[in-house]
Motif scaffolding. Structure first.
Motif, mmCIF file in Angstrom:
data_model
loop_
_atom_site.group_PDB
_atom_site.id
_atom_site.type_symbol
_atom_site.label_atom_id
_atom_site.label_comp_id
_atom_site.label_asym_id
_atom_site.label_seq_id
_atom_site.Cartn_x
_atom_site.Cartn_y
_atom_site.Cartn_z
ATOM 1 N N SER A 1 45.256 37.912 55.207
ATOM 2 C CA SER A 1 46.326 38.676 54.575
ATOM 3 C C SER A 1 47.290 39.199 55.644
ATOM 4 O O SER A 1 46.893 39.481 56.768
ATOM 5 C CB SER A 1 45.747 39.841 53.791
ATOM 6 N N ALA A 2 48.522 39.277 55.246
ATOM 7 C CA ALA A 2 49.506 39.834 56.164
ATOM 8 C C ALA A 2 49.236 41.329 56.287
ATOM 9 O O ALA A 2 49.109 42.028 55.284
ATOM 10 C CB ALA A 2 50.911 39.594 55.620
ATOM 11 N N ALA A 3 49.111 41.812 57.547
ATOM 12 C CA ALA A 3 48.742 43.214 57.774
ATOM 13 C C ALA A 3 49.718 44.162 57.076
ATOM 14 O O ALA A 3 49.325 45.173 56.502
ATOM 15 C CB ALA A 3 48.715 43.501 59.271
ATOM 16 N N ALA A 4 50.984 43.778 57.079
ATOM 17 C CA ALA A 4 52.012 44.666 56.535
ATOM 18 C C ALA A 4 51.854 44.895 55.030
ATOM 19 O O ALA A 4 52.055 45.996 54.528
ATOM 20 C CB ALA A 4 53.390 44.097 56.827
ATOM 21 N N THR A 5 51.466 43.849 54.314
ATOM 22 C CA THR A 5 51.457 43.952 52.852
ATOM 23 C C THR A 5 50.057 44.090 52.265
ATOM 24 O O THR A 5 49.900 44.564 51.148
ATOM 25 C CB THR A 5 52.069 42.683 52.242
ATOM 26 N N GLY A 6 49.021 43.622 53.021
ATOM 27 C CA GLY A 6 47.675 43.597 52.464
ATOM 28 C C GLY A 6 47.539 42.562 51.354
ATOM 29 O O GLY A 6 46.630 42.626 50.535
ATOM 30 N N LEU A 7 48.452 41.593 51.329
ATOM 31 C CA LEU A 7 48.394 40.548 50.305
ATOM 32 C C LEU A 7 48.051 39.203 50.937
ATOM 33 O O LEU A 7 48.434 38.924 52.066
ATOM 34 C CB LEU A 7 49.745 40.431 49.590
ATOM 35 N N THR A 8 47.339 38.366 50.162
ATOM 36 C CA THR A 8 46.990 37.045 50.657
ATOM 37 C C THR A 8 47.326 35.999 49.596
ATOM 38 O O THR A 8 47.573 36.348 48.441
ATOM 39 C CB THR A 8 45.493 36.994 51.024
ATOM 40 N N ASP A 9 47.350 34.717 50.013
ATOM 41 C CA ASP A 9 47.554 33.620 49.057
ATOM 42 C C ASP A 9 46.261 32.819 48.960
ATOM 43 O O ASP A 9 45.617 32.569 49.971
ATOM 44 C CB ASP A 9 48.663 32.675 49.535
ATOM 45 N N ILE A 10 45.927 32.414 47.745
ATOM 46 C CA ILE A 10 44.761 31.540 47.578
ATOM 47 C C ILE A 10 45.233 30.245 46.914
ATOM 48 O O ILE A 10 45.865 30.295 45.862
ATOM 49 C CB ILE A 10 43.680 32.204 46.695
ATOM 50 N N SER A 11 44.951 29.110 47.567
ATOM 51 C CA SER A 11 45.308 27.813 46.980
ATOM 52 C C SER A 11 44.043 27.026 46.693
ATOM 53 O O SER A 11 43.064 27.133 47.423
ATOM 54 C CB SER A 11 46.149 26.981 47.943
ATOM 55 N N PHE A 12 44.091 26.228 45.636
ATOM 56 C CA PHE A 12 42.969 25.319 45.390
ATOM 57 C C PHE A 12 43.478 24.068 44.695
ATOM 58 O O PHE A 12 44.577 24.051 44.149
ATOM 59 C CB PHE A 12 41.859 25.993 44.581
ATOM 60 N N THR A 13 42.674 23.015 44.756
ATOM 61 C CA THR A 13 43.042 21.772 44.083
ATOM 62 C C THR A 13 42.083 21.513 42.928
ATOM 63 O O THR A 13 40.952 21.997 42.919
ATOM 64 C CB THR A 13 43.006 20.571 45.043
ATOM 65 N N LEU A 14 42.572 20.765 41.956
ATOM 66 C CA LEU A 14 41.795 20.480 40.751
ATOM 67 C C LEU A 14 42.334 19.195 40.137
ATOM 68 O O LEU A 14 43.416 18.736 40.517
ATOM 69 C CB LEU A 14 41.906 21.647 39.762
ATOM 70 N N PRO A 15 41.600 18.586 39.192
ATOM 71 C CA PRO A 15 42.125 17.373 38.560
ATOM 72 C C PRO A 15 43.439 17.689 37.829
ATOM 73 O O PRO A 15 43.539 18.710 37.149
ATOM 74 C CB PRO A 15 41.031 17.000 37.552
ATOM 75 N N ARG A 16 44.426 16.808 37.983
ATOM 76 C CA ARG A 16 45.741 17.027 37.403
ATOM 77 C C ARG A 16 45.687 17.295 35.896
ATOM 78 O O ARG A 16 46.406 18.131 35.379
ATOM 79 C CB ARG A 16 46.595 15.785 37.641
ATOM 80 N N GLY A 17 44.799 16.572 35.224
ATOM 81 C CA GLY A 17 44.695 16.695 33.776
ATOM 82 C C GLY A 17 44.316 18.102 33.322
ATOM 83 O O GLY A 17 44.516 18.468 32.164
ATOM 84 N N GLU A 18 43.739 18.893 34.221
ATOM 85 C CA GLU A 18 43.302 20.242 33.859
ATOM 86 C C GLU A 18 44.301 21.298 34.314
ATOM 87 O O GLU A 18 44.053 22.495 34.161
ATOM 88 C CB GLU A 18 41.949 20.563 34.515
ATOM 89 N N GLY A 19 45.403 20.859 34.919
ATOM 90 C CA GLY A 19 46.361 21.789 35.510
ATOM 91 C C GLY A 19 46.861 22.854 34.544
ATOM 92 O O GLY A 19 46.837 24.049 34.853
ATOM 93 N N GLN A 20 47.285 22.430 33.366
ATOM 94 C CA GLN A 20 47.861 23.393 32.426
ATOM 95 C C GLN A 20 46.818 24.390 31.914
ATOM 96 O O GLN A 20 47.095 25.577 31.766
ATOM 97 C CB GLN A 20 48.564 22.668 31.260
ATOM 98 N N THR A 21 45.611 23.892 31.658
ATOM 99 C CA THR A 21 44.530 24.780 31.218
ATOM 100 C C THR A 21 44.267 25.851 32.274
ATOM 101 O O THR A 21 44.107 27.044 31.962
ATOM 102 C CB THR A 21 43.223 23.969 31.015
ATOM 103 N N ALA A 22 44.240 25.426 33.533
ATOM 104 C CA ALA A 22 43.974 26.373 34.612
ATOM 105 C C ALA A 22 45.099 27.403 34.715
ATOM 106 O O ALA A 22 44.855 28.605 34.867
ATOM 107 C CB ALA A 22 43.824 25.627 35.937
ATOM 108 N N MET A 23 46.347 26.929 34.605
ATOM 109 C CA MET A 23 47.478 27.848 34.719
ATOM 110 C C MET A 23 47.435 28.892 33.610
ATOM 111 O O MET A 23 47.684 30.080 33.848
ATOM 112 C CB MET A 23 48.805 27.073 34.650
ATOM 113 N N SER A 24 47.084 28.473 32.382
ATOM 114 C CA SER A 24 47.091 29.484 31.329
ATOM 115 C C SER A 24 45.896 30.430 31.467
ATOM 116 O O SER A 24 46.012 31.621 31.188
ATOM 117 C CB SER A 24 47.193 28.859 29.932
#
Ligand code: ASP
Ligand code: MG
Length: 430
Positions: free
Chosen positions: A309-332
């Motif tokens: 995490s950036a010290a200034a904000t205390g925020l971090t990013d998390i990325s992950f991969t998944l099968p494309r067909g499940e993309g919309q389900t995951a987003m919702s």
């Protein structure tokens, strides 16, 4: 001589001429004195066409009926193949998965084999017949309904039968000459791998190389069943998938074996998407809530990267991969968490591809990742994510650079042959 199980894929039996050619090939094996059990897939693109048909009738076909429909594809091939063999003067008998004793659980569309009791197959062999079995299907132990094993499942039928019958070998015939150091469709200098371990083959298959059904390799490894992957369109020796200690036993090319020992092949996969949860508060339990939501949506994820995490904000990013067909389900599923997790926003990217190098030798050779990443850098390919196992390094890159990345990795590990070795004989690639 013992039992040989031979599995023929859809492109090998795409039409009547293919069926007759395969029939002759089976008879040749029988004439050598082997007992032959054959597993067939549906002809050509039949399975896809049946799925299209079901979807024209209803957007959500009931799983039980969809399985009943799809198993018809393999029934067609087994019956015409048995006819073709009989017309050439040999005894042949076809069996559905259920008749062949392939017992599964009740998960329609992705059933697991729990037992094989091939009594009718051994009886047919004892009477001198060639047994033809419909691949990709079984019968549920509990519901007695017909099930399918998931796309590409005929490979698994073949290995499971080979194990149950204590066969000498399970031969898997397709439209390429074996397993190659990369997909010959995008790497023209790909070379055939003479022998590969179960572990390497599993990694290659899991990383998108369309060689064998993943579960068939797991099954073969569990029971030490050798698999010979070869083409039904040529007589060439293919690739042997065997225990690791048998991979380099009678290697005649010892002088060139050094390099080969490190990297066996390059796999690529264009079926994934990447989701980034941007601005996640860096505190206990946030990753747990995010991945719980994904798990509860029954989605299988692959790579995960969490930044510091950036010290200034205390925020971090998390990325992950998944099968494309499940993309919309995951987003919702994730968008419902915005309030409780308090992340800033979600990013969805489905124009990504994964490129992996696989090789048992890398666990003891330093510098493999460095070499791989340098080759990508020289080719101008930017790496978005990285993951590794003991015998694999994978990167996520933008989809338009997948081919460049495969070519670069293939070249840097000297996997290429001097002449074009790979011939793709058939198939529509559907
Ligand atoms: N016919 C099925 C499919 O296309 C099973 C197989 O080919 O192994 O997925
Ligand atoms: Mg098929």
């Amino acid at each position: 001589m013992g039992i040989v199980v031979q599995k023929f894929g859809g492109s090998s039996v795409a039409d009547a001429a293919g069926v007759k050619r395969v029939a002759q090939r089976i008879i040749n094996t029988r004439r050598e004195g082997h007992d032959v059990v054959v597993v067939v897939s549906a002809m050509g693109d039949t399975t896809d066409e049946l799925i299209d048909l079901a979807n024209e009738v209803t957007p959500l076909p009931p799983p039980r009926e969809l399985d009943m429909l799809l198993t018809a594809g393999e029934r067609i091939s087994m019956a015409v193949l048995a006819m073709a063999i009989q017309s050439l003067g040999h005894e042949a008998r076809s069996f559905t998965g259920s008749q062949a004793g392939v017992i599964t659980d009740a998960e329609h569309g992705r059933a697991k084999i729990i037992d094989v009791s091939p009594g009718r197959i051994t009886a047919a062999l004892a009477e001198g017949a060639i047994a033809i079995v419909a691949g990709f299907q079984g019968v549920s132990q509990t519901t007695k309904d017909i099930t399918t094993l998931g796309r590409g499942g005929s490979d698994t039928t073949a290995v499971a039968l080979a194990v149950a019958l204590d066969a000498e070998v399970c031969e898997i015939y397709s439209d390429v000459d074996g397993i190659f150091t990369a997909d010959p469709r995008i790497e023209p200098r790909a070379r055939k791998v003479p022998r590969i371990s179960y572990e390497e083959c599993l990694e290659m298959a899991a990383q998108g190389a369309k060689i064998l059904h993943l579960r068939c390799v797991e099954y073969a490894r569990r029971y030490d069943m050798p698999i010979h992957v070869r083409s039904s369109f040529s007589e060439k020796e293919g690739t042997w998938v065997v225990p690791a200690d048998q991979v380099r036993v009678d290697d005649t090319e010892k002088d060139t074996a050094m390099e080969e020992a490190i990297i066996t092949g390059v796999a690529h996969d264009r079926s994934q998407a990447k989701i980034t949860v941007v601005g996640v508060p860096d505190k206990v339990g946030e990753a747990a809530s995010i991945f719980r939501a994904i798990a509860d949506a029954q989605i299988n994820i692959d790579m995960i990267v969490q930044n510091v995490s950036a010290a200034a904000t205390g925020l971090t990013d998390i990325s992950f991969t998944l099968p494309r067909g499940e993309g919309q389900t995951a987003m919702s599923a994730l968008s419902k968490l915005q309030g409780s997790v308090g992340y800033e926003r979600l990013q969805y990217d489905d124009s990504v591809g994964k490129v992996s190098i696989v090789g048992a030798g890398m666990s003891s050779a330093p510098g493999i990742s460095a070499r791989f990443f340098e080759a990508l850098s020289d080719a101008g390919v930017n790496i978005e994510m990285i993951s590794t196992s003991e015998i694999r390094v994978s990167v996520i890159v933008t989809e338009t650079q997948v081919v460049d990345a495969v070519n670069a990795a293939h070249a840097t590990f000297n996997l290429g042959s001097d002449e074009v070795e790979a011939v793709v004989y058939g198939g529509t690639g559907r």
